[in-house]
Design an enzyme around this catalytic site. Structure first.
Site, mmCIF file in Angstrom:
data_model
loop_
_atom_site.group_PDB
_atom_site.id
_atom_site.type_symbol
_atom_site.label_atom_id
_atom_site.label_comp_id
_atom_site.label_asym_id
_atom_site.label_seq_id
_atom_site.Cartn_x
_atom_site.Cartn_y
_atom_site.Cartn_z
ATOM 1 N N ARG A 1 18.219 15.689 -29.419
ATOM 2 C CA ARG A 1 17.765 14.232 -29.203
ATOM 3 C C ARG A 1 17.436 14.244 -31.315
ATOM 4 O O ARG A 1 16.509 13.376 -31.505
ATOM 5 C CB ARG A 1 16.883 13.867 -28.134
ATOM 6 C CG ARG A 1 16.701 14.109 -27.340
ATOM 7 C CD ARG A 1 15.572 13.289 -26.292
ATOM 8 N NE ARG A 1 15.985 13.679 -24.990
ATOM 9 C CZ ARG A 1 15.821 14.900 -24.454
ATOM 10 N NH1 ARG A 1 14.805 14.755 -24.601
ATOM 11 N NH2 ARG A 1 16.590 14.802 -23.165
ATOM 12 N N ASP B 1 23.499 21.591 -27.753
ATOM 13 C CA ASP B 1 24.836 20.637 -27.576
ATOM 14 C C ASP B 1 25.325 20.115 -28.585
ATOM 15 O O ASP B 1 25.266 20.637 -29.882
ATOM 16 C CB ASP B 1 23.142 19.539 -26.299
ATOM 17 C CG ASP B 1 22.790 19.689 -25.691
ATOM 18 O OD1 ASP B 1 24.054 20.450 -24.707
ATOM 19 O OD2 ASP B 1 21.935 19.477 -25.182
ATOM 20 N N LYS C 1 25.227 19.663 -16.000
ATOM 21 C CA LYS C 1 25.413 20.952 -16.747
ATOM 22 C C LYS C 1 26.169 21.679 -15.449
ATOM 23 O O LYS C 1 26.132 21.073 -14.484
ATOM 24 C CB LYS C 1 24.123 21.659 -16.640
ATOM 25 C CG LYS C 1 22.339 20.745 -17.225
ATOM 26 C CD LYS C 1 21.751 21.627 -16.793
ATOM 27 C CE LYS C 1 20.691 20.998 -17.668
ATOM 28 N NZ LYS C 1 20.296 19.800 -16.761
ATOM 29 N N CYS D 1 18.198 19.645 -32.613
ATOM 30 C CA CYS D 1 17.687 19.114 -31.265
ATOM 31 C C CYS D 1 18.335 18.452 -30.552
ATOM 32 O O CYS D 1 19.240 17.944 -31.061
ATOM 33 C CB CYS D 1 16.803 18.250 -31.108
ATOM 34 S SG CYS D 1 15.033 17.190 -29.449
ATOM 35 N N ARG E 1 20.850 11.492 -13.946
ATOM 36 C CA ARG E 1 22.117 11.950 -14.528
ATOM 37 C C ARG E 1 22.602 12.719 -13.229
ATOM 38 O O ARG E 1 24.067 12.847 -13.341
ATOM 39 C CB ARG E 1 22.102 12.719 -15.511
ATOM 40 C CG ARG E 1 21.748 12.032 -17.231
ATOM 41 C CD ARG E 1 22.439 12.562 -18.157
ATOM 42 N NE ARG E 1 21.824 14.474 -18.172
ATOM 43 C CZ ARG E 1 22.387 14.867 -18.521
ATOM 44 N NH1 ARG E 1 22.893 15.671 -19.185
ATOM 45 N NH2 ARG E 1 21.618 16.368 -18.660
ATOM 46 N N TYR E 2 21.744 12.967 -12.569
ATOM 47 C CA TYR E 2 21.671 13.753 -11.358
ATOM 48 C C TYR E 2 21.441 12.517 -9.827
ATOM 49 O O TYR E 2 19.937 11.738 -10.294
ATOM 50 C CB TYR E 2 21.212 15.250 -11.129
ATOM 51 C CG TYR E 2 21.612 16.039 -12.025
ATOM 52 C CD1 TYR E 2 23.131 16.534 -12.407
ATOM 53 C CD2 TYR E 2 20.944 16.095 -13.538
ATOM 54 C CE1 TYR E 2 23.165 17.703 -13.140
ATOM 55 C CE2 TYR E 2 20.914 16.391 -14.596
ATOM 56 C CZ TYR E 2 22.315 17.416 -13.881
ATOM 57 O OH TYR E 2 22.821 18.105 -15.544
ATOM 58 N N CYS F 1 6.920 15.434 -31.339
ATOM 59 C CA CYS F 1 6.903 17.023 -31.254
ATOM 60 C C CYS F 1 5.691 17.356 -32.344
ATOM 61 O O CYS F 1 5.653 16.761 -33.509
ATOM 62 C CB CYS F 1 8.200 17.761 -31.253
ATOM 63 S SG CYS F 1 9.430 16.929 -30.655
ATOM 64 N N ASP G 1 25.836 22.004 -21.089
ATOM 65 C CA ASP G 1 25.633 20.168 -20.361
ATOM 66 C C ASP G 1 26.409 19.434 -20.708
ATOM 67 O O ASP G 1 26.885 19.348 -22.592
ATOM 68 C CB ASP G 1 24.148 20.411 -20.750
ATOM 69 C CG ASP G 1 24.093 19.197 -20.255
ATOM 70 O OD1 ASP G 1 23.818 18.463 -19.190
ATOM 71 O OD2 ASP G 1 21.507 18.931 -20.892
ATOM 72 N N ARG H 1 17.516 13.045 -8.991
ATOM 73 C CA ARG H 1 15.669 13.799 -10.286
ATOM 74 C C ARG H 1 16.454 12.939 -10.969
ATOM 75 O O ARG H 1 17.236 12.536 -11.552
ATOM 76 C CB ARG H 1 16.487 15.339 -10.753
ATOM 77 C CG ARG H 1 17.740 15.578 -11.187
ATOM 78 C CD ARG H 1 17.238 16.891 -10.524
ATOM 79 N NE ARG H 1 18.865 17.740 -10.348
ATOM 80 C CZ ARG H 1 19.289 17.820 -10.501
ATOM 81 N NH1 ARG H 1 19.347 17.558 -9.615
ATOM 82 N NH2 ARG H 1 20.564 18.313 -10.964
ATOM 83 N N CYS I 1 12.556 20.189 -34.054
ATOM 84 C CA CYS I 1 13.556 21.789 -34.131
ATOM 85 C C CYS I 1 14.717 21.156 -35.255
ATOM 86 O O CYS I 1 15.253 20.120 -34.583
ATOM 87 C CB CYS I 1 13.798 22.210 -33.150
ATOM 88 S SG CYS I 1 12.421 23.090 -32.069
HETATM 89 S S1 SF4 Z 1 14.055 20.430 -28.930
HETATM 90 FE FE1 SF4 Z 1 13.866 18.720 -29.310
HETATM 91 S S2 SF4 Z 1 11.968 17.291 -28.139
HETATM 92 FE FE2 SF4 Z 1 12.099 19.835 -27.750
HETATM 93 S S3 SF4 Z 1 10.302 20.360 -29.070
HETATM 94 FE FE3 SF4 Z 1 12.039 20.784 -30.489
HETATM 95 S S4 SF4 Z 1 12.611 18.838 -31.123
HETATM 96 FE FE4 SF4 Z 1 11.009 18.309 -29.584
#
Ligand code: SF4
Length: 353
Positions: free
Chosen positions: A114, A272, A316, A112, A92-93, A105, A309, A96, A109
């Site tokens: 994703r 996000d 960002k 998240c 995206r940059y 994971c 972002d 990098r 979370c």
């Molecule tokens: S934020 Fe998303 S990618 Fe990062 S540890 Fe938590 S669940 Fe996993």
């Protein structure tokens, strides 16, 4: 099997356990966990002091995750359209890229970015990761690679090392960064053996992700120390989350504890625009005010940059509190951290000869 892998096997993924522990309706928990995968390590679960606290909100499924919100998206950062290798390598940059090496994971979370990948069987076949590494090799502009996931530290040492070795063989890859949440959720993963392996691949940075001061207990601090003692620079990316860290005292405590653990607070991210996270959102002004509440009230090294972002992969952008309140010719009027006013006499712009 290593000790950390055995500990990970004991993580809680059954909503019935949570329902019983916190007296929550099991069918609701099951419905949320059926949409967005649920797992929490026993260590992270043990950090919950009471139902609804800053640790609880981060890891326990919430029915609000199922509420629709037209502002929220499955792929808010446009990782799909910016993929060089679909699902594996995103650019995206200009200089990098991000290499996804794991779909797992230790704890999932609830906020998240994703979330769309939770519960999906993503193909992290070594051959596909190799395709990503080959692509980096063909792009000489890519001097900085962020190894991400999922959590790269959920790979075995030997698998992770094979990826790092292949990256280090590419002459134009100057910097390798690894993003991980394991010091907070599975601190046992940061073994002496792991850091001994990592230090062979310098310059290597580790970006940890810590959101609440209660995550920094002796076990996690010791894990961070093992990384720091291996000469690995540590940075923290914190996500601003309603009901978790959107409070000046909590945020300040977190940032000061991080710095004490030799971790530089790097970014405070606006959450996000991810579907299933509307209950975590805070107004942009909240983040700006929080940074304002820190500047000069604690050491500058503890103050992260507040970043958004932008949706769609636009990258960002940083937001800072406005201390410049006006100008009068060469005189610029400032307001300092105590609200006091001060004039600054600027130099005139140089006139080209
Ligand atoms: S934020 Fe998303 S990618 Fe990062 S540890 Fe938590 S669940 Fe996993």
């Amino acid at each position: 099997m290593e000790r950390w892998q055995k500990i990970l096997q004991s993580a809680v993924s059954d909503p019935a356990v949570i329902a019983k522990k916190f007296q929550l309706p099991e069918d609701t928990l099951r419905r949320v966990a059926g949409t967005f995968r649920f797992r929490v390590t026993k260590h992270f679960l043990s950090l919950i002091k009471e139902k609804g606290d800053g640790i609880f909100r981060q890891c326990i499924p919430d029915p609000a995750e199922l509420e629709d919100d037209p502002d929220l998206m499955k792929d808010p950062l446009g990782e799909g359209p910016h993929a060089l290798v679909p699902g594996i390598l995103v650019k995206r940059y200009p200089d990098r890229c991000m290499l996804f090496v794991s779909g797992e994971c230790a704890s999932y979370c609830r906020f998240c970015t994703r979330k769309r990948r939770f519960g999906q069987k993503i193909d992290f076949d070594p051959a596909r990761v190799e395709e990503g590494i080959d692509c980096i090799r063909k792009h000489p502009e890519l001097r900085d690679v962020l190894v991400s996931g999922g959590d790269p530290f959920l790979l075995t040492d030997s698998r992770l090392e094979s990826i790092l070795r292949r990256l280090r063989e590419i002459p134009h890859v100057e910097i390798i960064r690894i993003g991980t949440r394991t010091p907070s959720v599975l601190p046992e993963r940061i073994t002496v053996k792991l850091v001994r392996m990592l230090k062979k691949y310098h310059p290597l940075y580790v970006n940890v992700h810590v959101n609440h001061p209660a995550e920094l207990v002796p076990k996690s601090i010791a894990a961070l120390e093992r990384l720091a003692d291996a000469g690995i620079p540590l940075r923290c990316q914190t996500v601003l989350l309603k009901g978790v860290n959107d409070d000046p005292a909590i945020l300040k405590e977190l940032l000061q504890k991080l710095l004490k653990a030799r971790v530089k607070p790097y970014y405070l991210f606006q959450c996000d625009l991810v579907y299933g996270t509307r209950h975590f959102r805070t107004p942009l002004q909240r983040g700006i005010d929080l940074i304002d509440s820190l500047q000069c009230w604690t050491t500058g090294m503890a103050v992260p940059r507040f970043m958004v972002d932008l949706p769609g992969g636009f990258g960002k952008v940083g937001f800072s509190p406005e201390h410049r309140i006006g100008s009068d010719g060469r005189i610029i009027h400032f307001r300092n951290y105590r609200g006091e006013l001060c004039d600054y006499r600027d130099v005139p712009e140089e006139v080209p000869e």
